[in-house]
Write a protein that holds these residues in place. Structure first.
Motif, PDB file in Angstrom:
ATOM      1  N   THR A  21       0.878  -1.246   0.001  1.00 17.19           N
ATOM      2  CA  THR A  21      -0.185  -0.053   0.115  1.00 17.19           C
ATOM      3  C   THR A  21       0.836   1.170   0.107  1.00 17.19           C
ATOM      4  O   THR A  21       0.275   2.489  -0.298  1.00 17.19           O
ATOM      5  CB  THR A  21      -0.898  -0.083   1.306  1.00 17.19           C
ATOM      6  N   THR A  22       2.199   1.203   0.493  1.00 19.59           N
ATOM      7  CA  THR A  22       3.187   2.331   0.383  1.00 19.59           C
ATOM      8  C   THR A  22       4.647   1.989  -0.057  1.00 19.59           C
ATOM      9  O   THR A  22       4.706   0.650  -0.149  1.00 19.59           O
ATOM     10  CB  THR A  22       3.378   2.950   1.657  1.00 19.59           C
ATOM     11  N   ILE A  23       5.030   2.814  -0.762  1.00 21.56           N
ATOM     12  CA  ILE A  23       6.427   2.593  -1.296  1.00 21.56           C
ATOM     13  C   ILE A  23       7.093   3.780  -1.306  1.00 21.56           C
ATOM     14  O   ILE A  23       6.511   4.779  -1.337  1.00 21.56           O
ATOM     15  CB  ILE A  23       6.368   1.934  -2.764  1.00 21.56           C
ATOM     16  N   ARG A  24       8.263   3.900  -1.165  1.00 22.77           N
ATOM     17  CA  ARG A  24       9.289   5.057  -1.385  1.00 22.77           C
ATOM     18  C   ARG A  24       9.893   5.141  -2.881  1.00 22.77           C
ATOM     19  O   ARG A  24      10.055   4.267  -3.518  1.00 22.77           O
ATOM     20  CB  ARG A  24      10.298   4.973  -0.389  1.00 22.77           C
ATOM     21  N   PRO A  25      10.277   6.377  -3.239  1.00 23.48           N
ATOM     22  CA  PRO A  25      10.840   6.674  -4.621  1.00 23.48           C
ATOM     23  C   PRO A  25      12.032   5.566  -4.580  1.00 23.48           C
ATOM     24  O   PRO A  25      12.767   5.518  -3.742  1.00 23.48           O
ATOM     25  CB  PRO A  25      11.169   8.056  -4.679  1.00 23.48           C
ATOM     26  N   GLY A  26      12.122   5.234  -5.800  1.00 27.68           N
ATOM     27  CA  GLY A  26      13.377   4.203  -5.886  1.00 27.68           C
ATOM     28  C   GLY A  26      13.370   2.880  -5.460  1.00 27.68           C
ATOM     29  O   GLY A  26      14.129   2.059  -5.641  1.00 27.68           O
ATOM     30  N   GLY A  27      12.125   2.685  -4.687  1.00 30.01           N
ATOM     31  CA  GLY A  27      12.007   1.466  -4.078  1.00 30.01           C
ATOM     32  C   GLY A  27      11.427   0.320  -5.188  1.00 30.01           C
ATOM     33  O   GLY A  27      11.173   0.560  -6.422  1.00 30.01           O
ATOM     34  N   THR A  28      11.431  -0.937  -4.685  1.00 28.35           N
ATOM     35  CA  THR A  28      11.100  -2.090  -5.646  1.00 28.35           C
ATOM     36  C   THR A  28       9.404  -2.503  -5.220  1.00 28.35           C
ATOM     37  O   THR A  28       9.014  -2.705  -4.085  1.00 28.35           O
ATOM     38  CB  THR A  28      11.938  -3.240  -5.487  1.00 28.35           C
ATOM     39  N   LEU A  29       8.661  -2.237  -6.250  1.00 27.68           N
ATOM     40  CA  LEU A  29       7.210  -2.616  -6.411  1.00 27.68           C
ATOM     41  C   LEU A  29       7.191  -3.951  -6.635  1.00 27.68           C
ATOM     42  O   LEU A  29       7.250  -4.531  -7.777  1.00 27.68           O
ATOM     43  CB  LEU A  29       6.338  -1.679  -7.315  1.00 27.68           C
TER      44      LEU A  29
END
Length: 141
Positions: A21-29
């Motif tokens: 439901t949440t992620i940070r920029p540059g993270g892996t979805l």
């Protein structure tokens, strides 16, 4: 007759989609998607598959290159497990996440009328041709 009409050709149904439901920029979805082909046939023509994020007036597309939708046989379920690296520059905000299966032809690629539409209710977006999995992925600052 209704069953025959509804099942001629392929008929993709989204069974389940798991994603954060949440992620940070540059993270892996990381996505785990379960689809079934409830039709009488598989797709015939080659077709690309994309994971798409829409939000804040931006569109991010990630091709899924190791999957061939023509192999989605009738009566079978497909489990799609994919990880997408988000750009480090993606703005914070709320995003819609979906699967896009446009036509392989460059002249028809951006026409929603030629994209694959899932059989589910409340998944298809007729203006973009995307089948949305969620409408509330939060990209944190």
């Amino acid at each position: 007759m209704d069953t025959i009409r509804r099942s001629l050709g392929y008929r993709l149904v989204l069974k389940e989609a798991s994603l954060p439901t949440t992620i940070r920029p540059g993270g892996t979805l990381s996505l785990n998607i379960r689809l079934s082909n409830d039709g009488f046939a598989a797709m015939y023509n080659p077709r690309p598959l994309y994971i798409v994020l829409l939000g804040g007036g931006k569109r991010f597309e990630a091709p899924v290159t190791n999957i061939d939708p023509r192999r989605w046989a009738p009566g079978q379920e497909q489990n799609i497990v994919v990880s997408v690296n988000l750009p480090a520059t993606i703005p914070a905000g709320t995003y819609q996440v979906g699967l896009w299966l446009p036509d392989a032809s460059s002249s028809l690629r951006n026409s929603p009328a030629y994209a694959v539409r899932f059989a589910n209710n409340n998944v298809w977006d007729a203006t973009t041709g995307i089948n949305f999995l969620t409408s509330n992925l939060q990209v944190l600052p």
